[in-house]
Design a protein around this motif. Structure first.
Motif, PDB file in Angstrom:
ATOM      1  N   LYS A  41       0.842  -1.203   0.000  1.00 16.74           N
ATOM      2  CA  LYS A  41       0.000   0.000   0.000  1.00 16.74           C
ATOM      3  C   LYS A  41       0.875   1.252   0.000  1.00 16.74           C
ATOM      4  O   LYS A  41       0.564   2.236  -0.676  1.00 16.74           O
ATOM      5  N   SER A  42       1.982   1.230   0.731  1.00 20.10           N
ATOM      6  CA  SER A  42       2.879   2.390   0.752  1.00 20.10           C
ATOM      7  C   SER A  42       3.541   2.585  -0.616  1.00 20.10           C
ATOM      8  O   SER A  42       3.804   3.716  -1.014  1.00 20.10           O
ATOM      9  N   TRP A  43       3.805   1.487  -1.329  1.00 20.16           N
ATOM     10  CA  TRP A  43       4.366   1.597  -2.678  1.00 20.16           C
ATOM     11  C   TRP A  43       3.393   2.296  -3.618  1.00 20.16           C
ATOM     12  O   TRP A  43       3.800   2.999  -4.534  1.00 20.16           O
ATOM     13  N   LEU A  44       2.099   2.074  -3.416  1.00 19.99           N
ATOM     14  CA  LEU A  44       1.090   2.690  -4.275  1.00 19.99           C
ATOM     15  C   LEU A  44       0.895   4.172  -3.961  1.00 19.99           C
ATOM     16  O   LEU A  44       0.313   4.904  -4.752  1.00 19.99           O
ATOM     17  N   ASN A  45       1.378   4.599  -2.817  1.00 17.49           N
ATOM     18  CA  ASN A  45       1.228   5.992  -2.392  1.00 17.49           C
ATOM     19  C   ASN A  45       2.441   6.797  -2.848  1.00 17.49           C
ATOM     20  O   ASN A  45       3.256   7.239  -2.053  1.00 17.49           O
TER      21      ASN A  45
END
Length: 75
Positions: A41-45
């Motif tokens: 999820k942090s990669w997508l942000n």
């Protein structure tokens, strides 16, 4: 092959599927990249993906999956 993105975790060998063949959940994508859902999820942000979120609140569309894989590359 470089373009044969597949997910095999928890799937029988005769049922190997391409990651972009149908809408996927965050958990399925995290398993594909072998990271936790929190990490994925942090990669997508990021600026490039624009804090990408599932289209219907749960599943990422095939078009979104292609953008994600194109940005993150193969694991």
């Amino acid at each position: 092959l470089k373009n044969s993105l597949t997910i095999t975790s928890g799937v029988r060998n005769d049922e190997v599927r391409k990651i972009t063949d149908k809408p996927r959940t965050l958990k399925e994508l995290a398993v594909f990249y072998q990271v936790s859902t929190k990490t994925f999820k942090s990669w997508l942000n990021c600026d490039i993906l624009g804090n990408m979120r599932p289209e219907n609140g749960y599943y990422y569309s095939i078009a979104q999956l292609k953008i994600i894989v194109n940005h993150l590359g193969e694991p």
